[in-house]
Scaffold this motif. Sequence first.
Motif, PDB file in Angstrom:
ATOM      1  N   SER A   1      -3.380   3.956  11.321  1.00 29.14           N
ATOM      2  CA  SER A   1      -3.834   4.920  12.317  1.00 29.14           C
ATOM      3  C   SER A   1      -2.854   6.072  12.427  1.00 29.14           C
ATOM      4  CB  SER A   1      -3.967   4.232  13.687  1.00 29.14           C
ATOM      5  OG  SER A   1      -3.990   5.197  14.714  1.00 29.14           O
ATOM      6  N   GLY A   2      -1.595   5.724  12.760  1.00 31.74           N
ATOM      7  CA  GLY A   2      -0.642   6.734  13.182  1.00 31.74           C
ATOM      8  C   GLY A   2      -0.839   6.959  14.669  1.00 31.74           C
ATOM      9  N   THR A   3       0.259   7.209  15.380  1.00 32.62           N
ATOM     10  CA  THR A   3       0.165   7.575  16.794  1.00 32.62           C
ATOM     11  C   THR A   3       1.037   8.794  17.068  1.00 32.62           C
ATOM     12  OG1 THR A   3       1.814   5.844  17.179  1.00 32.62           O
ATOM     13  CG2 THR A   3      -0.463   5.332  17.757  1.00 32.62           C
TER      14      THR A   3
ATOM     15  N   GLU B   1       2.146  -6.074   0.728  1.00 32.86           N
ATOM     16  CA  GLU B   1       3.518  -6.581   0.895  1.00 32.86           C
ATOM     17  C   GLU B   1       3.891  -6.788   2.360  1.00 32.86           C
ATOM     18  OE1 GLU B   1       2.583  -3.729  -0.485  1.00 32.86           O
ATOM     19  OE2 GLU B   1       3.987  -2.067  -0.094  1.00 32.86           O
ATOM     20  N   ALA B   2       3.048  -6.282   3.275  1.00 26.20           N
ATOM     21  CA  ALA B   2       3.363  -6.465   4.696  1.00 26.20           C
ATOM     22  C   ALA B   2       2.553  -7.601   5.330  1.00 26.20           C
ATOM     23  CB  ALA B   2       3.122  -5.167   5.450  1.00 26.20           C
ATOM     24  N   LEU B   3       1.664  -8.215   4.541  1.00 28.39           N
ATOM     25  CA  LEU B   3       0.851  -9.299   5.102  1.00 28.39           C
ATOM     26  C   LEU B   3       1.675 -10.580   5.138  1.00 28.39           C
ATOM     27  CD1 LEU B   3      -2.540  -8.596   3.283  1.00 28.39           C
ATOM     28  CD2 LEU B   3      -1.845  -7.902   5.593  1.00 28.39           C
TER      29      LEU B   3
ATOM     30  N   ASN C   1      -5.410  -5.940  13.644  1.00 29.57           N
ATOM     31  CA  ASN C   1      -4.721  -5.760  12.359  1.00 29.57           C
ATOM     32  C   ASN C   1      -4.139  -4.334  12.300  1.00 29.57           C
ATOM     33  OD1 ASN C   1      -5.047  -4.460   9.486  1.00 29.57           O
ATOM     34  ND2 ASN C   1      -4.676  -6.623   9.138  1.00 29.57           N
ATOM     35  N   HIS C   2      -2.898  -4.215  11.811  1.00 33.23           N
ATOM     36  CA  HIS C   2      -2.255  -2.891  11.759  1.00 33.23           C
ATOM     37  C   HIS C   2      -1.880  -2.453  10.357  1.00 33.23           C
ATOM     38  CE1 HIS C   2      -1.471  -2.600  16.167  1.00 33.23           C
ATOM     39  NE2 HIS C   2      -1.466  -3.923  16.067  1.00 33.23           N
ATOM     40  N   THR C   3      -2.190  -3.239   9.360  1.00 36.60           N
ATOM     41  CA  THR C   3      -1.819  -2.805   8.011  1.00 36.60           C
ATOM     42  C   THR C   3      -2.653  -3.500   6.939  1.00 36.60           C
ATOM     43  OG1 THR C   3       0.011  -2.499   6.454  1.00 36.60           O
ATOM     44  CG2 THR C   3       0.036  -4.533   7.712  1.00 36.60           C
TER      45      THR C   3
ATOM     46  N   TYR D   1       4.783   5.304   1.366  1.00 39.02           N
ATOM     47  CA  TYR D   1       3.392   5.728   1.589  1.00 39.02           C
ATOM     48  C   TYR D   1       3.284   6.855   2.610  1.00 39.02           C
ATOM     49  CZ  TYR D   1       2.503   3.473   6.137  1.00 39.02           C
ATOM     50  OH  TYR D   1       2.508   3.142   7.472  1.00 39.02           O
ATOM     51  N   LYS D   2       4.282   7.019   3.442  1.00 40.35           N
ATOM     52  CA  LYS D   2       4.258   8.119   4.418  1.00 40.35           C
ATOM     53  C   LYS D   2       4.670   9.447   3.777  1.00 40.35           C
ATOM     54  CE  LYS D   2       5.252   4.974   8.305  1.00 40.35           C
ATOM     55  NZ  LYS D   2       4.128   5.110   9.267  1.00 40.35           N
ATOM     56  N   ARG D   3       5.265   9.349   2.620  1.00 39.41           N
ATOM     57  CA  ARG D   3       5.520  10.484   1.729  1.00 39.41           C
ATOM     58  C   ARG D   3       6.442  11.562   2.289  1.00 39.41           C
ATOM     59  NH1 ARG D   3      -0.022  11.811  -1.532  1.00 39.41           N
ATOM     60  NH2 ARG D   3      -0.684  12.614   0.496  1.00 39.41           N
TER      61      ARG D   3
ATOM     62  N   GLY E   1      11.465  -2.872  19.176  1.00 31.69           N
ATOM     63  CA  GLY E   1      10.381  -2.725  18.217  1.00 31.69           C
ATOM     64  C   GLY E   1      10.796  -1.822  17.079  1.00 31.69           C
ATOM     65  N   ASN E   2       9.990  -1.854  16.018  1.00 32.47           N
ATOM     66  CA  ASN E   2      10.290  -1.102  14.806  1.00 32.47           C
ATOM     67  C   ASN E   2       9.721   0.303  14.806  1.00 32.47           C
ATOM     68  OD1 ASN E   2      11.539  -2.444  12.314  1.00 32.47           O
ATOM     69  ND2 ASN E   2      10.376  -4.104  13.255  1.00 32.47           N
ATOM     70  N   GLY E   3       8.470   0.421  15.229  1.00 32.81           N
ATOM     71  CA  GLY E   3       7.784   1.697  15.068  1.00 32.81           C
ATOM     72  C   GLY E   3       6.439   1.647  15.757  1.00 32.81           C
ATOM     73  N   GLY E   4       5.401   2.055  15.022  1.00 27.88           N
ATOM     74  CA  GLY E   4       4.087   2.264  15.609  1.00 27.88           C
ATOM     75  C   GLY E   4       3.517   1.073  16.379  1.00 27.88           C
TER      76      GLY E   4
ATOM     77  N   SER F   1       7.470  -3.400   6.875  1.00 28.32           N
ATOM     78  CA  SER F   1       6.510  -3.305   5.780  1.00 28.32           C
ATOM     79  C   SER F   1       6.762  -4.338   4.693  1.00 28.32           C
ATOM     80  CB  SER F   1       6.552  -1.913   5.175  1.00 28.32           C
ATOM     81  OG  SER F   1       7.875  -1.619   4.807  1.00 28.32           O
ATOM     82  N   HIS F   2       7.766  -5.152   4.898  1.00 26.42           N
ATOM     83  CA  HIS F   2       7.993  -6.153   3.874  1.00 26.42           C
ATOM     84  C   HIS F   2       8.368  -7.465   4.530  1.00 26.42           C
ATOM     85  CE1 HIS F   2       8.161  -6.419  -0.505  1.00 26.42           C
ATOM     86  NE2 HIS F   2       8.819  -7.529  -0.241  1.00 26.42           N
ATOM     87  N   GLN F   3       7.575  -8.484   4.242  1.00 26.53           N
ATOM     88  CA  GLN F   3       7.848  -9.768   4.845  1.00 26.53           C
ATOM     89  C   GLN F   3       9.008 -10.442   4.140  1.00 26.53           C
ATOM     90  OE1 GLN F   3       5.271 -13.052   4.347  1.00 26.53           O
ATOM     91  NE2 GLN F   3       6.304 -14.095   6.030  1.00 26.53           N
ATOM     92  N   ALA F   4      10.076 -10.757   4.902  1.00 26.50           N
ATOM     93  CA  ALA F   4      11.254 -11.358   4.287  1.00 26.50           C
ATOM     94  C   ALA F   4      11.051 -12.858   4.067  1.00 26.50           C
ATOM     95  CB  ALA F   4      12.472 -11.114   5.156  1.00 26.50           C
TER      96      ALA F   4
END
Length: 819
Positions: free
Chosen positions: A660-662, A368-370, A362-364, A559-561, A121-124, A278-281
Amino acid sequence: IGATVPEPRQNDPDTLARQIVEKLTYSIGKHPEQARKYDWLRATTLVVRDRIIDHWFASTDRIRASKDKRVYYLSMEFLIGRLLRDAINNLQLTQPIGEALKRYNVDLDMVELLEPDAALGNGGLGRLAACFMESMASTGVPGVGYGIRYVHGFFRQEIAEGAQVELPETWLVHGNPWEFERRESSYEIGFGGKVMTQQEPGKPPRQVWRPAERVLAVAFDTPIVGWRGEQVNTLRLWSAQAIDPILLDAFNSGDHIGALVESNKAEAITRVLYPADSHQAGQELRLRQEYFFSAASLQDIIRRHLGENDSLDNLAEKVAIQLNDTHPAVSVAELMRLLVDVHGYDWAKAWTITRATFGYTNHTLLPEALEHWPINLFERLLPRQMQIIYQINADIIRQASQDKGFDGAQISAISLIDEGHGRRVRMGQLAFVGSHAVNGVSALHTELMKETVFQNLHQLYPERIQNKTNGVTPRRWLMECNPGLTGLLTDAIGPRFLDDIEKLADADPLADDAAFREKFAAVKRANKARLADVISDRLAITLDPDAIFDIQVKRIHEYKRQFLNIIEAIALYNQIRAHPEKSWTPRVKIFAGKAAPSYVQAKEIIHLANDVARLINSDPAVRDLLKVVFVPNYNVSLAEIIMPAADLSEQISTAGLEASGTGNMKFALNGALTIGTLDGANVEMLEHVGEENIFIFGLKADEVAQRRREAHSGRSIIERTPLLREALDAISTGVFAPESPARYHTLVSNLYNNDWWMICADFEAYWKTQRSLDSLFLDQNAWQSKAVHNTARMGWFSSDRSIREYAKDIWQAGPGKVT
Ligand code: 26Y
């Protein structure tokens, strides 16, 4: 057939020690004297696994006999990490296994560290799926996870001269003792070809899909052990294989490469995890992956259902399927195809069953991630599913215009086909209309779903969207990663919280108990020292465990800055140099996280963090007052060391953008204070821990949206904020990259011209909040009291609570089910 399962195994150290040696001898073929570290890992794993299998059989039998509704969690990602410690902890074997191994001079902790991380997996989203699997087993939900058995999981990250380098990850090279291949559960999956209409006399015409290609999906099962081993569920991952492993005719005529082409093409489907979150290829292979695992899972679900029921009429009463984001959304069309074309249901009945069966999370909201797929590609790969999507769309549009009087703009907003940018299938809309429940992952995110991406669908189906705030499993994220704190809490409030994490609240009054606070602080210090050791080993950087450990670990994204955090570090560095006489609170800023390989700005941020670290750490003028560290290759195992070692947790996303963030929950559960924006689940953390125990700053989601509409830019803020201007000047004049002074030009000029992520807009509030934390840290009584409140009040953020809510409100399954 009269065979009986062996007696449950004994769990005393003698028995365990004997069995470990038996495994070494007869399963691994090594004399204990010759055994290497990895042999001990394997032998220990096999001994634990035997015990899991006993519980696994019992759970499977019980669920089958009860005929209870099953829950299927479909996810492209399961970011599991290591499993041995999790299994040992949940089976309550930590003490006796540790003792058994000690008899051979082997250290259990050392053995556990040898296990590769399963990074599928990638992340959250992927880690949430892993927490949910564990929580379903722990709360007694009969859940099966379905996903992909990637040969190569998430890439390994190295930092070379400050920049991210991606290397292949090879978790399976030494074999995987946790998985069981199930050749009997394999299914053919089709791609391409055409659709024929079949007309039998006296019957309505039927569509039949004749795929041009077929591959085999083979199941691999991993047992997932719940708390105290009471229930063991299954994670079933699909691996792709060619139906003909070798084309013998080609081989025999001398074409040795061509003979393997089919096989390579099939296996490519499950070869590697896509590393972008976060970016659909928009690549064909990704769509193949999505359909491959969706179609295999549905065939498996239907086969199991028909093994226990007469027909699919009652599918939705016995089966709930949760779609983890839109990645498995093609399942909606595929289930319709199976019901209508294969099982002969009429359209309306099939649609009722389908909709009652699926739920969609839904998580985002990031556009650009849809996911949306070009019609041409979709049609070529999945021609029948494309027809079905058109038909669903026609039904929905008719309903919206007839029943609700939707106008053209509203219709095009809900349409499953985006006519705007070359015609595309919108997977979010498909998942939404094909599900009876659609959920967001925090209260704020759920409200924003209703106002933004799904505004019109929400109007059409006002009951459908609901909130299910994320959670994390307290087994992995407290008991296993922080035995020191777990022991302290058990001594102080007894073991009840181990079974019901909300009982952590019993520790809340101890925030006022000086002796307890001291012990709490001592545990934190030991965890910081452990992290400092890891960093010293890996990076040869020495850290002072008495400094504030200020940590931001997560995927690298604008966006996570992380950029805001780095700018603050530079501003602080400048101030320390300018005012060495002031009493600065020593601080260590720790970063870790991976950037998608194609995400240029995110990679620049990693590079900048490393460049800044190099300069600051080598400047004798700041000595131990400020250190900056970028720890390479963030993964679940590293997180288990980092979470317990933080004083301060950075959750500073631009408001409205973090669903959300976990990580925020894992840190606070382990007693870190949060500095964060009113975003995602931070909002609910504030409600639970109380505003005096969390440090909130910055623009709110509606203010961000407003500024964006006003074409906000950073220039005037930079000009009137010397701290910010000086930091940005240093970056853009090459202070941190003298060898390539223009390296960060774009990064900085974007702030002047646009400031899309509100870094300039939030800088000053962030700076001030950080300085107030500096002062607070000097008052250890006050700091530790807040830290205790954080741990004590985080019980609600357990994934057990999330799962109970899903079970009750969406699945109607599990203990206390409504059916
Ligand atoms: C379609 C492809 C580009 C894609 C692949 C992975 C898109 C998104 C993702 C993963 C998204 C993800 O991890 N989202 C995170 O989900 C967490 C669990 O709900 C949230 O806590 C977190 O805020 C959100 O960013």
